[in-house]
Write an enzyme that holds these catalytic residues in place. Structure first.
Site, PDB file in Angstrom:
ATOM      1  N   GLY A   1       0.819  -1.199   0.000  1.00  0.00           N
ATOM      2  CA  GLY A   1       0.000   0.000   0.000  1.00  0.00           C
ATOM      3  C   GLY A   1       0.852   1.247   0.000  1.00  0.00           C
ATOM      4  O   GLY A   1       2.078   1.206  -0.174  1.00  0.00           O
ATOM      5  N   CYS A   2       0.191   2.374   0.175  1.00  0.00           N
ATOM      6  CA  CYS A   2       0.850   3.658   0.017  1.00  0.00           C
ATOM      7  C   CYS A   2       1.905   3.918   1.084  1.00  0.00           C
ATOM      8  O   CYS A   2       2.995   4.398   0.788  1.00  0.00           O
ATOM      9  CB  CYS A   2      -0.187   4.771  -0.018  1.00  0.00           C
ATOM     10  SG  CYS A   2      -1.474   4.637   1.235  1.00  0.00           S
ATOM     11  N   TYR A   3       1.588   3.588   2.343  1.00  0.00           N
ATOM     12  CA  TYR A   3       2.556   3.879   3.397  1.00  0.00           C
ATOM     13  C   TYR A   3       3.842   3.077   3.219  1.00  0.00           C
ATOM     14  O   TYR A   3       4.934   3.652   3.214  1.00  0.00           O
ATOM     15  CB  TYR A   3       1.946   3.610   4.771  1.00  0.00           C
ATOM     16  CG  TYR A   3       1.028   4.707   5.279  1.00  0.00           C
ATOM     17  CD1 TYR A   3       1.482   6.024   5.382  1.00  0.00           C
ATOM     18  CD2 TYR A   3      -0.268   4.434   5.689  1.00  0.00           C
ATOM     19  CE1 TYR A   3       0.645   7.029   5.876  1.00  0.00           C
ATOM     20  CE2 TYR A   3      -1.102   5.429   6.181  1.00  0.00           C
ATOM     21  CZ  TYR A   3      -0.643   6.734   6.280  1.00  0.00           C
ATOM     22  OH  TYR A   3      -1.450   7.719   6.766  1.00  0.00           O
TER      23      TYR A   3
END
Lengths: 344, 344, 344, 344
Positions: free
Chosen positions: A147-149
């Site tokens: 994901g983005c993190y």
């Protein structure tokens, strides 16, 4: 043409995947699924996708369709029931959920609260962050996209750890995310008056992406390490910035630290390492499949500061999924991802 | 009534001081100054201050007026020429610029690029952060108010350092500020399309507020220490959040760490320490003279995470200036500062 | 002191009323109510109201408490069941809901979908827009405060209609509101990514505030008229701007039109009519109980353009409610409302 | 490949044109010009355009280069000096400035303050709004593209006027624009704290785009008419919404009015007319070359309400310029414009 089914296409991540597949020169979108919005048309739910008149079908129907590639953007725990059958039918799977990211099924159960129902697939799932390991993705049948993190945090932290110019212990990741990262479902936290003109930390040192970051950072370090990860919610729709703090090894100065990043990502089509003195903004990567990185060193305390900006829904989700699919299926890695994001 | 002159009243900081003085039960605003906007009326420049029909006079005129209190909100290096004379005329001075914050004139010259013209006053200037030392402010003739970054950073960092529950070495301060902190003068960085929907770090490990933070943190530690300070620009007008990371001492658990903050600030009229599990947002302090603090501990790595939210123009500037004036002049510390900020 | 109970205090309107009552020199807050948040403390739900440790009680309990003034901020249809009993107990009522604004019970039923359960009180309810009729409010036992849209629209339209410098027919009201006007309950429309970086019209020519605007505009015109009212949702938390277009009478030039507004509102403590050439922004009224008005005339087509900016939750709701209570109870009209909003 | 030079490429409009030309399958970007940023690289000024390593050259140099197409995005009055020579050299010109939009040189001088230096070209310049007249554009050597306000206003107003279902007199255009419409140069009005959380009208009934709107509306009406045009500044970077009010002809009901728009724009690749009951948002067109239209009718007053949402820098500027170039040069009209904008 590669026939593509997007499962969970009505959420933001799935809708962005839909958008990119529609523009991909080698892919054909054959179906989109949503349980909550089944029957509605894509262009009705997302008028930006004008002209896409496919209607959402239920997930259970979508996963049985003939497809070369199934891209899943359902919530965590909702992907693993479908994946074994889809693989068995011969389709390649890119999963944007968290279900196949952790190699350790016990860790999965600890953080997601349920036993993993397809644990035998974990070992073979490729971790879909091409710039930190594209070999495993090429030819993979199942890619678990971070994901983005983790994407931004790892791009900022791993080069220094790999190059042993900084300690893998005591790493601090202060991350700031736009609200679209929380998805399409309204909540008190994402109500406009709640988050507009505001910033706050949440789940400090207890976010579900923490074990995933640790897993990959440990791989880079060659031993088990743990980073402190504190996400913050920003008053913007898109954009994610990870500011990573590492204790630099003795003898490493600013130029040397910068060179590690510039060298590590030289030639990467989607990464820019800014010259010393310049830090990236999330605005400059909005809408594009890019990661922009800035490096600074606090020479007094020996603290290396690396910031990485991405669009949370493109390089942080949908763009990365397409990039992984390109690698797995033998397309040019940048196919369907060459459009520039808006300049402002 | 205490007669007040506000010097540099046309900038955001000065205008907020003007606003608070206008609402103060024991103060009378006798003059406001601006060189660039001399002759314009306050209510013309700031329609929010409807009814305030004072016109700005030049600084040089304002500082010669009879006043009990002169509050300066001019840029750094612009305050020091006026202060000696104002003090000599018998007025009390609250300076919101950086000119009297650093005790060491050499440090001042290093960071601000000019020699200090009133260095003999530095030793006697009280550092205007009441919650970390109100004794020096009571009765002071010259108070140097810290800006928004040091205020939030120090409120978050000092209690743990003072209580010796965390190391004063290796402290990391990741701070996020609204754009009004950059003042009223337009620039490329503060142009709406530049900073809207964006976040970025700037002056990483090289910001002018760094030596001031170090000075006060060193005082708390009892020895010279250095913190890594990285400011970020947020897409909001107001609000400042400091997220501070400290290495906790052995044997300190989450509850013990939280108790240090709860005890340290018990009874403070302007500080709330949230219960464990809750982190403050900048929205909840907007418009009020408040600092809200949250505490978490990453027990795996022993990293203490403390966040402090303030309104950069109130507790970070104008409210703090009034609070210091109250202390110095013998008013109730909360006089003129009791109005609640908007709930949303 | 006047003992005040706020019913429906956990919503944004009620919380702003709470905030203003807490700061009112002649009022004492004795209870706040909420059915959904009963048992929680005010400062827990709204940390901005730090120090207010009252807990919400259920509405049914709140309305039986001894009070001199009951202020209702419950949704439409939820106020009318309580009001007769509260009046019978001798308390004065300020209702911020829509329940007592329309004089015609049939109109109410048409727009709100239920019969009016206290229709006999409608005739005696004062319409709470002081600047367009404060006589009826002084001494009233029941004041029905207009909401944000009618307040801004009527302040912009009524003076020209009353003075017969413009036709009361064909009036167009293009209104733009911040998202807090939609209240505290999350929804798809108020989800941050839905409304951020966006503007759209909604309920064009079919909004519930339309009959209320018509009722008051008709009163000003002396005959039944209808205005076209189109609300828009803006990407800001607060602020409401009404841009009103009227066909000017022959012979009226720009200066004459402006003079009508300047004269009509001369001496009003909460209204500023800007000089010709200046139009108000919602920013300049944010946080204050103010209405700022600008006037322009398209002399080619004879179209008068009047804009009125208010803070939807202050002059548009809570501030107006307090202003009406002040008038009804004999306080100075500005009591508790003198604090300036933030300058930026 | 068509060789393209972009003159004035460092501003927002020019940078968006640059972005679109870079992604156009039939165009090759050969030069970009800027006087103020000459020597800097595109990817340095706009990191979003990573990989574009062209450096800006001065305008005077750019206009002498060999090119098939010169696209100008300089400010008004700055384009007309270059156009005659560029045409004489044989290049086709798309001008995004205002210099060739007005047919009447006297009008130009009145609104832009200088005589027109190339007035003989005005008659032959095609007005570049394809959906309201693409015949004149096909094969044109000089296209004058309308800006964002006229584009949205005319798309909303012209169909009703052309079809004679509404009066061409008394048209009111209430337009709301994002801040990027003001360009890249910082100013007090575009300073983040000035326009964030705010909305205001400006240049009410006196904006430079007014004569251009009148010219095209008059052409549709077949006689000289004048619309009242009031622009507003919104707190968003992009997006423009025009809300147009027209007096409907007798006998026209809601369905009939809607049908006029649905029929008028049937088959248009870049226009969506929403079904009755749905109004467009600027978010849904952000980043794409689209215009989305909604229709409502206030049947009581006979006021037709039409809203049109566009991205001010795409359909309002750069996308439209490319669309016109496509038409003029014989490309598919949608070439280089098929990428979907982000879904949120």
């Amino acid at each position: 043409m590669t026939d593509v089914v997007v499962v969970g296409a009505a959420g933001y991540a799935g809708a962005e995947i839909t958008r990119l597949v529609l523009g991909h020169p080698g892919m054909r979108l054959v179906a989109v699924s949503s349980d909550s919005d089944a029957g509605r048309r894509v262009s009705d739910l997302y008028p930006a996708l004008a002209g896409c008149d496919l209607a959402y079908v239920p997930h259970a129907q979508a996963v049985t369709l003939d497809a070369d590639l199934v891209m899943l953007a359902v919530p965590h725990t909702a992907a693993m029931p479908y994946v074994p059958d889809v693989l068995a039918r011969g389709a390649m799977v890119v999963d944007a959920s968290a279900d196949f990211r952790l190699k350790d099924a016990a860790q999965y159960e600890r953080w997601y609260g349920v036993p993993h129902s397809a644990a035998s697939l974990l070992a073979g799932a490729a971790y879909g962050l091409p710039e930190l390991g594209r070999e495993a993705i090429a030819g993979a049948r199942l890619v678990a996209c971070p994901g983005c993190y983790p994407t931004a945090a790892l791009l900022a932290a791993v080069p220094a750890v790999e190059a042993r110019i900084a300690s893998a212990d005591g790493v601090v990741i202060d991350a700031k995310s736009g609200v679209s990262g929380a998805g399409r479902t309204p909540s008190e936290a994402t109500h406009f008056p709640s988050c507009n003109e505001s910033v706050s930390a949440y789940k400090a040192a207890g976010h579900r992406h923490s074990p995933e970051i640790d897993q990959q950072l440990s791989a880079a370090a060659g031993r088990s390490v743990h980073a402190t990860f504190v996400p913050h919610l920003l008053p913007s729709t898109r954009g994610l910035l990870a500011t990573v703090y590492l204790r630099v090894a003795e003898g490493i100065d600013t130029e040397a630290a910068h060179a590690v990043y510039a060298d590590r990502f030289a030639g990467e089509p989607f990464i820019t390492v800014h010259p010393l003195g310049r830090m990236p903004s999330t605005r400059e990567v909005c809408g594009g499949n890019r990661a922009h990185i800035g490096v600074a060193l606090d020479e007094v305390s020996g603290t290396l500061v690396v910031t990485c900006a991405i669009d949370n829904l493109v390089k942080g989700t949908a763009g990365q999924a397409v990039q992984c699919a390109n690698l797995a299926l033998g397309f040019d890695e940048t196919a369907g991802l060459t459009a520039y994001g808006p300049v402002v």
